[in-house]
Write a protein that holds these residues in place. Structure first.
Motif, PDB file in Angstrom:
ATOM      1  N   VAL A 254       5.310 -28.710   5.430  1.00  0.00           N
ATOM      2  CA  VAL A 254       4.430 -28.177   6.479  1.00  0.00           C
ATOM      3  C   VAL A 254       3.161 -29.017   6.519  1.00  0.00           C
ATOM      4  O   VAL A 254       2.529 -29.251   5.485  1.00  0.00           O
ATOM      5  CB  VAL A 254       4.084 -26.695   6.224  1.00  0.00           C
ATOM      6  CG1 VAL A 254       3.026 -26.218   7.209  1.00  0.00           C
ATOM      7  CG2 VAL A 254       5.337 -25.840   6.325  1.00  0.00           C
ATOM      8  N   GLN A 255       2.794 -29.471   7.705  1.00  0.00           N
ATOM      9  CA  GLN A 255       1.609 -30.314   7.872  1.00  0.00           C
ATOM     10  C   GLN A 255       0.463 -29.496   8.464  1.00  0.00           C
ATOM     11  O   GLN A 255       0.526 -29.083   9.624  1.00  0.00           O
ATOM     12  CB  GLN A 255       1.924 -31.506   8.781  1.00  0.00           C
ATOM     13  CG  GLN A 255       0.723 -32.440   8.955  1.00  0.00           C
ATOM     14  CD  GLN A 255       1.020 -33.591   9.893  1.00  0.00           C
ATOM     15  OE1 GLN A 255       2.166 -33.803  10.311  1.00  0.00           O
ATOM     16  NE2 GLN A 255       0.001 -34.361  10.240  1.00  0.00           N
ATOM     17  N   PRO A 256      -0.602 -29.247   7.693  1.00  0.00           N
ATOM     18  CA  PRO A 256      -1.749 -28.509   8.247  1.00  0.00           C
ATOM     19  C   PRO A 256      -2.602 -29.429   9.114  1.00  0.00           C
ATOM     20  O   PRO A 256      -2.814 -30.605   8.773  1.00  0.00           O
ATOM     21  CB  PRO A 256      -2.500 -28.070   6.993  1.00  0.00           C
ATOM     22  CG  PRO A 256      -2.190 -29.118   5.969  1.00  0.00           C
ATOM     23  CD  PRO A 256      -0.801 -29.598   6.271  1.00  0.00           C
ATOM     24  N   ASP A 257      -3.077 -28.926  10.230  1.00  0.00           N
ATOM     25  CA  ASP A 257      -3.912 -29.716  11.131  1.00  0.00           C
ATOM     26  C   ASP A 257      -5.083 -28.834  11.588  1.00  0.00           C
ATOM     27  O   ASP A 257      -4.891 -27.923  12.404  1.00  0.00           O
ATOM     28  CB  ASP A 257      -3.074 -30.189  12.323  1.00  0.00           C
ATOM     29  CG  ASP A 257      -3.668 -31.422  12.981  1.00  0.00           C
ATOM     30  OD1 ASP A 257      -4.677 -31.949  12.467  1.00  0.00           O
ATOM     31  OD2 ASP A 257      -3.127 -31.858  14.022  1.00  0.00           O
ATOM     32  N   PHE A 258      -6.284 -29.068  11.036  1.00  0.00           N
ATOM     33  CA  PHE A 258      -7.440 -28.222  11.316  1.00  0.00           C
ATOM     34  C   PHE A 258      -8.647 -29.068  11.710  1.00  0.00           C
ATOM     35  O   PHE A 258      -8.849 -30.174  11.214  1.00  0.00           O
ATOM     36  CB  PHE A 258      -7.801 -27.378  10.086  1.00  0.00           C
ATOM     37  CG  PHE A 258      -6.873 -26.223   9.858  1.00  0.00           C
ATOM     38  CD1 PHE A 258      -7.223 -24.941  10.263  1.00  0.00           C
ATOM     39  CD2 PHE A 258      -5.642 -26.410   9.240  1.00  0.00           C
ATOM     40  CE1 PHE A 258      -6.365 -23.871  10.059  1.00  0.00           C
ATOM     41  CE2 PHE A 258      -4.778 -25.350   9.029  1.00  0.00           C
ATOM     42  CZ  PHE A 258      -5.140 -24.066   9.438  1.00  0.00           C
ATOM     43  N   LEU A 259      -9.469 -28.504  12.586  1.00  0.00           N
ATOM     44  CA  LEU A 259     -10.731 -29.106  13.015  1.00  0.00           C
ATOM     45  C   LEU A 259     -11.861 -28.122  12.736  1.00  0.00           C
ATOM     46  O   LEU A 259     -11.650 -26.896  12.749  1.00  0.00           O
ATOM     47  CB  LEU A 259     -10.690 -29.419  14.513  1.00  0.00           C
ATOM     48  CG  LEU A 259      -9.559 -30.333  14.999  1.00  0.00           C
ATOM     49  CD1 LEU A 259      -9.547 -30.389  16.524  1.00  0.00           C
ATOM     50  CD2 LEU A 259      -9.702 -31.728  14.416  1.00  0.00           C
ATOM     51  N   THR A 260     -13.054 -28.651  12.490  1.00  0.00           N
ATOM     52  CA  THR A 260     -14.197 -27.781  12.208  1.00  0.00           C
ATOM     53  C   THR A 260     -15.434 -28.265  12.947  1.00  0.00           C
ATOM     54  O   THR A 260     -15.503 -29.431  13.377  1.00  0.00           O
ATOM     55  CB  THR A 260     -14.512 -27.727  10.698  1.00  0.00           C
ATOM     56  OG1 THR A 260     -14.887 -29.038  10.258  1.00  0.00           O
ATOM     57  CG2 THR A 260     -13.331 -27.229   9.898  1.00  0.00           C
ATOM     58  N   CYS A 261     -16.399 -27.369  13.077  1.00  0.00           N
ATOM     59  CA  CYS A 261     -17.740 -27.709  13.550  1.00  0.00           C
ATOM     60  C   CYS A 261     -18.689 -27.483  12.387  1.00  0.00           C
ATOM     61  O   CYS A 261     -18.949 -26.331  12.010  1.00  0.00           O
ATOM     62  CB  CYS A 261     -18.145 -26.839  14.737  1.00  0.00           C
ATOM     63  SG  CYS A 261     -17.193 -27.139  16.228  1.00  0.00           S
ATOM     64  N   GLY A 262     -19.177 -28.563  11.798  1.00  0.00           N
ATOM     65  CA  GLY A 262     -20.064 -28.443  10.640  1.00  0.00           C
ATOM     66  C   GLY A 262     -19.376 -28.925   9.379  1.00  0.00           C
ATOM     67  O   GLY A 262     -18.281 -28.450   9.044  1.00  0.00           O
ATOM     68  N   LYS A 263     -20.009 -29.863   8.671  1.00  0.00           N
ATOM     69  CA  LYS A 263     -19.356 -30.439   7.489  1.00  0.00           C
ATOM     70  C   LYS A 263     -19.285 -29.459   6.319  1.00  0.00           C
ATOM     71  O   LYS A 263     -18.539 -29.679   5.369  1.00  0.00           O
ATOM     72  CB  LYS A 263     -20.071 -31.718   7.064  1.00  0.00           C
ATOM     73  CG  LYS A 263     -21.511 -31.555   6.617  1.00  0.00           C
ATOM     74  CD  LYS A 263     -22.109 -32.899   6.208  1.00  0.00           C
ATOM     75  CE  LYS A 263     -23.539 -32.749   5.704  1.00  0.00           C
ATOM     76  NZ  LYS A 263     -24.111 -34.045   5.283  1.00  0.00           N
ATOM     77  N   TYR A 264     -20.055 -28.360   6.371  1.00  0.00           N
ATOM     78  CA  TYR A 264     -19.975 -27.335   5.319  1.00  0.00           C
ATOM     79  C   TYR A 264     -19.017 -26.201   5.698  1.00  0.00           C
ATOM     80  O   TYR A 264     -18.876 -25.247   4.947  1.00  0.00           O
ATOM     81  CB  TYR A 264     -21.363 -26.756   5.034  1.00  0.00           C
ATOM     82  CG  TYR A 264     -22.285 -27.690   4.292  1.00  0.00           C
ATOM     83  CD1 TYR A 264     -22.351 -27.680   2.904  1.00  0.00           C
ATOM     84  CD2 TYR A 264     -23.081 -28.603   4.973  1.00  0.00           C
ATOM     85  CE1 TYR A 264     -23.191 -28.543   2.213  1.00  0.00           C
ATOM     86  CE2 TYR A 264     -23.920 -29.480   4.297  1.00  0.00           C
ATOM     87  CZ  TYR A 264     -23.973 -29.448   2.923  1.00  0.00           C
ATOM     88  OH  TYR A 264     -24.807 -30.303   2.241  1.00  0.00           O
ATOM     89  N   LYS A 265     -18.398 -26.279   6.872  1.00  0.00           N
ATOM     90  CA  LYS A 265     -17.471 -25.239   7.308  1.00  0.00           C
ATOM     91  C   LYS A 265     -16.151 -25.437   6.575  1.00  0.00           C
ATOM     92  O   LYS A 265     -15.226 -26.127   7.042  1.00  0.00           O
ATOM     93  CB  LYS A 265     -17.261 -25.299   8.825  1.00  0.00           C
ATOM     94  CG  LYS A 265     -16.519 -24.090   9.376  1.00  0.00           C
ATOM     95  CD  LYS A 265     -17.335 -22.811   9.254  1.00  0.00           C
ATOM     96  CE  LYS A 265     -16.611 -21.621   9.847  1.00  0.00           C
ATOM     97  NZ  LYS A 265     -17.364 -20.380   9.686  1.00  0.00           N
ATOM     98  N   SER A 266     -16.064 -24.833   5.402  1.00  0.00           N
ATOM     99  CA  SER A 266     -14.968 -25.131   4.469  1.00  0.00           C
ATOM    100  C   SER A 266     -13.815 -24.142   4.529  1.00  0.00           C
ATOM    101  O   SER A 266     -12.932 -24.172   3.683  1.00  0.00           O
ATOM    102  CB  SER A 266     -15.520 -25.176   3.037  1.00  0.00           C
ATOM    103  OG  SER A 266     -16.133 -23.945   2.695  1.00  0.00           O
ATOM    104  N   ALA A 267     -13.801 -23.271   5.536  1.00  0.00           N
ATOM    105  CA  ALA A 267     -12.749 -22.247   5.608  1.00  0.00           C
ATOM    106  C   ALA A 267     -11.351 -22.856   5.698  1.00  0.00           C
ATOM    107  O   ALA A 267     -10.376 -22.270   5.225  1.00  0.00           O
ATOM    108  CB  ALA A 267     -12.999 -21.324   6.799  1.00  0.00           C
TER     109      ALA A 267
END
Length: 630
Positions: free
Chosen positions: A188-201
């Motif tokens: 399974v390949q996870p593919d996630f994007l975030t706003c903020g370099k500390y957004k570690s969820a």
């Protein structure tokens, strides 16, 4: 003294004067003298009986047995079963405060029995106990304690532990969950994007360990939490923080060793504790183990009419009663924030803060004239971005008519902070986890996993982005850019809510505060994200003062259904749309794993719930998951 006896004595008094008058005139007879003596002896005997009737009232000690999970939700006042959620924080705070104000209560006894408490709950309970302690003694007793539970019982006037009991005052331990290795193993390949370099969820899906930013953040969090716990204990035991840190560095104590080190005052069994209570408050001391609780009806099963009586009472209790008293409403946002409405049944309910359920509760609160102010109690790590906006919009609608004060519980982060951001005043505990202003979106690409077991899919589509959110493949760079632009818009709205809601209060530029950074309540106060360190009770008192209320009641929303109301609801509507997470084989293995490692299994459950929410909405306002042992 009874009314008849008072009258009798007055009659005696008049007769007495008449008799002595006869003596003075020399007209007394033997019959009159006997009558006089008879009345006099009767009056004396009445007085003797009155003195005998005036027995001393036995002292009462209110007993609070803390065990299991302490929830943030209010109790369900059930006419058949009493309080279903009797061990709720709100219930405990109310009952403890009542015991402190009750002149009939001589002391309070706290018994600790395998209770699960979060740091903010410990903080709020301690605050009430300190107020009670100023009025009457508080006795605390435990068989075994860890750092957090010890921080609670340490504030007692007299702290006791059972012989051969153990105290694990070892400090705080934090760890995160990372499943990238497992996903790689199963294809399974996870593919996630975030706003903020500390957004570690999303790191638990994307990485095998924490990023430098997440590691930095976890360290400042645990430093702040550790300082708060050390301060609590040092204040309670009247020692310096250095002494408390020395206790923690040693870590493990028997009850006897804990007494020698002055962590506790006495080693005694429950039987010896009872002997102490009798010696201190009298041999007839009464222990009230249900103080402040609403008890269920006592059913006489031998009485053929008892069940008819009970049924009539149940039907009567379900009829809505309109209060004429001014009130402060507490609206709970408890659990992951999700779209839709809460579904419940006699056997289970969908847990979480559902947008439609909370919106309706806020609309009702806004329309009721007797509700003069609102406290939004937030205990949520966030969740759906859309659901968070729906709840915030409902909050702002209430604000056009009455003040809304926020009280943060153990966690009010990401979406939990989003719904709080516009309140006129925000209270949080020093150990509350908050902030996490950022956005995360993603999916799990599963094509490779299916191919490993011989399963293939072919697809056709019309429209360039028709398969954008499908789980077949990871995103292309063009698709990622498109999604990032959409997420940046949501992130911009989030930051604007914070800047406008906290106008003139933020001590740093919003981009230096946001970016997914998570804070404790103490740190959030320094940054201007909250207004005051304080409990739910503090928030209620502030809200009442804002609208000049002195005599008021507290009403809780969303309103919980009791047993009969749920029964009637299920009879009326058999079609239940249960949107809870479907876990399949997880429901089979979970009980086994929970027996082996309950805390880590709880983290996995939270991760599965996040995956379920991402599957439905793709973009989330959610905080990172970590385990804090204390």
């Amino acid at each position: 003294m009874s009314l008849e006896r008072t009258v009798g004595e007055r009659q005696f008094s008049g007769t007495n004067q008449g008799v002595f008058g006869m003596f003075s005139r020399g007209k007394v007879s033997t019959r009159a003298l006997l009558a006089c003596l008879t009345i006099g002896l009767t009056a004396v005997s009445w007085r003797t009986l009155d003195a005998a009737d005036e027995k001393p009232v036995p002292a009462t000690v209110a007993v609070f047995d803390l065990h299991g999970n302490i929830t943030d939700q209010p109790p369900v006042e059930d006419p058949l079963f009493g309080n279903i959620h009797a061990q709720s924080l709100q219930s405990l705070l109310t009952r403890l405060k009542k015991a402190g104000d009750d002149d009939k209560i001589a002391a309070v006894l706290i018994l600790l029995n395998e209770v699960s408490l979060q740091p903010a709950q410990i903080e709020e309970l301690r605050q009430v106990l300190k107020v009670v302690k100023a009025k009457k003694p508080i006795y605390t007793h435990a068989d075994s304690v860890k750092t957090g539970s010890y921080a609670l019982i340490s504030c007692g006037s007299r702290v006791a532990m059972a012989p051969t009991g153990d105290a694990w005052i070892t400090g705080l331990y934090m760890e995160g969950l990372y499943v990238r290795g497992l996903l790689d193993m199963i294809g399974v390949q996870p593919d996630f994007l975030t706003c903020g370099k500390y957004k570690s969820a999303a790191e638990m899906f994307m990485r095998k360990d924490s990023s430098p930013e997440a590691s930095e953040m976890n360290n400042w969090l645990i430093d702040s939490l550790y300082k708060s716990i050390v301060t609590m204990i040092s204040e309670s035991r009247d020692v310096t923080p250095d002494v408390v840190e020395g206790w923690m560095d040693r870590g493990i104590y028997s009850a006897e060793a804990a007494q020698q080190a002055k962590l506790i005052d006495v080693v005694e069994s429950r039987e010896e504790l009872l002997t102490f209570l009798k010696k201190t408050h009298g041999a007839t001391v009464k222990l009230d183990k249900n103080y402040g609780k609403k008890t269920a009806p006592n059913i006489d099963l031998e009485n053929p009419f008892a069940m008819l009586q009970l049924w009539a009472q149940l039907l009567n209790d379900t009829k809505p009663t309109k209060s004429t008293k001014n009130a402060v409403a507490i609206v709970h946002v408890d659990g992951p924030i999700m779209l839709g409405r809460q579904q419940s049944s006699l056997l289970s309910s969908s847990e979480g803060a559902f947008s439609e359920t909370i919106r309706k509760a806020l609309d009702k609160v806004a329309d009721e004239p007797r509700i003069r102010a609102v406290v939004l109690r937030v205990n949520s790590p966030g969740g759906s971005a859309v659901a968070s906006e729906i709840i915030l919009k409902a909050v702002r609608n209430v604000q056009t008519q009455k003040p809304v004060i926020v009280s943060m519980g153990n966690v009010a982060a990401s979406g939990g902070y989003y719904v709080s951001s516009r309140a006129s005043r925000i209270f949080a505990d020093a150990t509350t986890i908050t902030g996490s202003i950022g956005v995360v979106a993603g999916k799990l690409a599963t094509d490779q996993m299916w191919q490993r077991i011989g399963v293939n899919f072919t697809a056709v589509q019309r429209g360039k982005n028709a398969g954008l959110m499908q789980s077949s493949k990871a995103w292309t760079e063009a698709e990622k850019n498109e999604l990032q632009g959409w997420m940046d818009e949501i992130y911009g709205v989030f930051k604007s809510h914070v800047v406008e809601g906290r106008e003139g209060k933020l001590t740093k530029p919003i981009d230096d505060i946001a970016g997914g950074r998570v804070y404790t309540g103490a740190q959030a106060l320094e940054l201007g994200l909250i207004d005051e360190i304080g409990s739910l009770n503090d928030a209620i008192a502030y809200a009442a003062k804002e609208v000049k209320l002195e005599d008021y009641e507290i009403r809780t929303f969303p309103e919980q259904k009791n047993f009969l109301e749920q029964l009637m609801s299920e009879i009326a509507d058999k079609k239940q749309d249960d949107k809870r997470l479907s876990t399949g084989i997880w429901s089979v293995v979970e009980p086994v794993l929970k027996g082996i490692d309950p805390q880590r299994v709880s983290m996995i459950q939270s991760a599965l719930l996040q995956l379920d929410c991402i599957q439905q909405e793709r973009v989330m306002l959610t905080a990172p998951i970590f385990l804090l042992s204390h």
